[in-house]
Write a protein that holds these residues in place. Structure first.
Motif, PDB file in Angstrom:
ATOM      1  N   HIS A   1      77.884 -15.363  94.446  1.00 51.82           N
ATOM      2  CA  HIS A   1      78.756 -14.241  94.116  1.00 51.82           C
ATOM      3  C   HIS A   1      78.887 -14.087  92.603  1.00 51.82           C
ATOM      4  O   HIS A   1      78.781 -12.973  92.063  1.00 51.82           O
ATOM      5  N   LEU A   2      79.096 -15.200  91.917  1.00 45.72           N
ATOM      6  CA  LEU A   2      79.241 -15.175  90.465  1.00 45.72           C
ATOM      7  C   LEU A   2      77.998 -14.599  89.794  1.00 45.72           C
ATOM      8  O   LEU A   2      78.088 -13.748  88.898  1.00 45.72           O
ATOM      9  N   LEU A   3      76.826 -15.059  90.202  1.00 48.16           N
ATOM     10  CA  LEU A   3      75.585 -14.565  89.597  1.00 48.16           C
ATOM     11  C   LEU A   3      75.396 -13.080  89.859  1.00 48.16           C
ATOM     12  O   LEU A   3      74.872 -12.348  89.005  1.00 48.16           O
ATOM     13  N   SER A   4      75.817 -12.610  91.019  1.00 50.91           N
ATOM     14  CA  SER A   4      75.710 -11.179  91.322  1.00 50.91           C
ATOM     15  C   SER A   4      76.574 -10.360  90.367  1.00 50.91           C
ATOM     16  O   SER A   4      76.144  -9.314  89.858  1.00 50.91           O
ATOM     17  N   VAL A   5      77.797 -10.834  90.110  1.00 41.79           N
ATOM     18  CA  VAL A   5      78.685 -10.121  89.192  1.00 41.79           C
ATOM     19  C   VAL A   5      78.149 -10.181  87.763  1.00 41.79           C
ATOM     20  O   VAL A   5      78.208  -9.189  87.018  1.00 41.79           O
ATOM     21  N   MET A   6      77.589 -11.324  87.374  1.00 38.62           N
ATOM     22  CA  MET A   6      76.986 -11.423  86.044  1.00 38.62           C
ATOM     23  C   MET A   6      75.827 -10.442  85.891  1.00 38.62           C
ATOM     24  O   MET A   6      75.646  -9.828  84.830  1.00 38.62           O
ATOM     25  N   ALA A   7      75.043 -10.280  86.940  1.00 42.14           N
ATOM     26  CA  ALA A   7      73.870  -9.392  86.867  1.00 42.14           C
ATOM     27  C   ALA A   7      74.290  -7.944  86.656  1.00 42.14           C
ATOM     28  O   ALA A   7      73.634  -7.197  85.925  1.00 42.14           O
ATOM     29  N   THR A   8      75.382  -7.523  87.289  1.00 49.20           N
ATOM     30  CA  THR A   8      75.771  -6.120  87.219  1.00 49.20           C
ATOM     31  C   THR A   8      76.790  -5.815  86.125  1.00 49.20           C
ATOM     32  O   THR A   8      76.894  -4.664  85.693  1.00 49.20           O
TER      33      THR A   8
END
Length: 423
Positions: A229-236
């Motif tokens: 989840h964290l990496l997804s938010v960082m990506a966007t």
């Protein structure tokens, strides 16, 4: 013997020396006084091997690169469902310090802008332990050393924190901030003043690349669901209003900080960190972005780059006799990408071949990315320079241009010839 990966990082710094646009953050006096010529880059594999070049001993404040890790702690405390009710995950399309909340819910739009980060810091605070103590203890577990504050930076930011105080009071008035706004802002500002190096940041990023497991200690610091989840938010959302450009060009989850640092994560392979104080209008390091773009292109980091999962390139190491001569045979396998070829390079440096004759059996190799081809060639050149004779067994011509930097010394054999030559 020096790793060719370090040679590459040296070259990366040299070849971005011309990037001098931008200036250090001028709204924080202590950051405005930073030496704009400082530069550093580091990679850390999920196995915990760190490669760093440039001003590697230089400490600087983590700034907004702290936001993903504070958010991770909040997820661990409140759960994914709980945290989604409190902080959104949508890109704001606005500057990092914009005075804005979601008009329908009143929530901060995401945890990577200041409004969301202040709310996040309040969520990791308790009567027993302050949010600052918790985040510093977490940084220390991530880096494997005691992480402290740059007190001068903290004081300088607190003296110019009116905008963040405005955000905090707006959040409090909307019912989206637990606790006293001034206390929350003070804790958040101190969180951003944690003192780190690029090697620290690369190791922190590699923990995320490793699914939440710290590579050196083997300690699980975050669950896989939280990390994903964290990496997804960082990506966007991690690169503010430049997030779209970042995702299309560099293509990895990332977070920047106004001291000049950027971290990036290639899941399953490596964590990356760069540092250079001159910023663009988005608050991102100009030279840092240039280095990350080059790293992505050279190393095949883009998430949308089609490739199979990485594993170690080294299947086994054999000590045999070839044509009545003692030989070390490295049997390789799979796809040669950055992380898999790094494991081989690390093995060659840590345990150099004890025989003059060295054989690389690539009969089980399927595909070789450009970074692996270049790194392999440079490693072969170093072995040749040290007096080794090198044989390559490559039946599919997977690495047709596999030669040393001087175009000399490497012999090509078929699998049949190697088999018949074994004593």
């Amino acid at each position: 013997m020096r790793s060719p990966i370090l040679d590459y990082l040296d070259t990366l710094i040299a070849e971005t020396q011309h990037v001098v646009e931008g200036q250090p953050a001028d709204y924080i006096p202590e950051l405005a006084a930073a030496d704009p010529e400082k530069v550093a880059v580091a990679l850390c594999t999920v196995n915990g091997t760190v490669y760093a070049s440039g001003d590697t001993d230089h400490h600087f404040s983590i700034q907004s690169m702290s936001k993903p890790f504070a958010y991770a702690l909040a997820i661990e405390d409140h759960g994914l469902a709980g945290i989604r009710d409190l902080i959104g995950v949508e890109p704001s399309g606005e500057a990092f310090n914009e005075l804005s909340l979601d008009p329908e819910t009143g929530r901060p739009r995401n945890p990577m802008i200041n409004a969301g980060a202040i709310a996040t810091h309040a969520l990791i605070s308790s009567e027993e332990t302050s949010g600052l103590d918790r985040i510093l203890e977490f940084f220390s577990r991530l880096t494997g050393r005691d992480v402290g504050l740059d007190d001068a930076v903290a004081a300088s930011e607190l003296a110019t924190a009116d905008r963040n105080l405005g955000l905090a009071y707006l959040l409090h008035a909307s019912g989206q901030l637990d606790g006293d706004p001034q206390v929350s802002v003070e804790g958040y500002v101190q969180q951003c003043a944690a003192s780190v190096t690029v090697a620290d940041l690369a190791l922190m990023a590699s923990t995320l690349a490793n699914g939440g497991v710290q590579p050196h200690s083997g300690e699980r610091l975050l669950c896989r669901e939280s990390t994903r989840h964290l990496l997804s938010v960082m990506a966007t959302c991690g690169m503010y209003d430049a997030a779209g450009d970042w995702l299309t060009t560099v293509g990895i989850p990332a977070k920047s900080g106004v001291a000049g640092g950027i971290i990036g994560v290639l899941p399953g392979q490596i964590g990356v960190a760069v540092f250079s104080p001159r910023l663009d209008r988005h608050g991102n390091s100009v030279r840092g972005v240039a280095m990350m773009e080059r790293l992505s292109e050279d190393l095949g980091l883009h998430l949308m780059e089609a490739s199979r999962p990485a594993r170690s390139a080294l299947r086994e190491t054999l000590r045999v006799t070839v044509e009545d001569q003692p030989a070390t045979v490295y049997v390789l396998q799979g796809d040669l990408v950055l992380s898999s070829i790094e494991a081989l390079v690390h093995e060659l440096i840590e345990s150099p071949p004890s025989t003059d004759l060295v054989v690389f059996d690539m009969a089980r190799v399927d595909e070789v990315l450009p970074v692996a081809r270049r790194t392999s060639s440079e490693m072969a050149a170093k072995l040749l320079d040290e007096g080794h004779r090198i044989i390559i067994v490559d039946p599919e011509s997977t690495v047709a241009d596999f030669t040393d930097s001087r175009g000399r010394g490497i012999e090509r054999w078929s699998p049949e010839r190697l088999e018949s030559a074994l004593g």
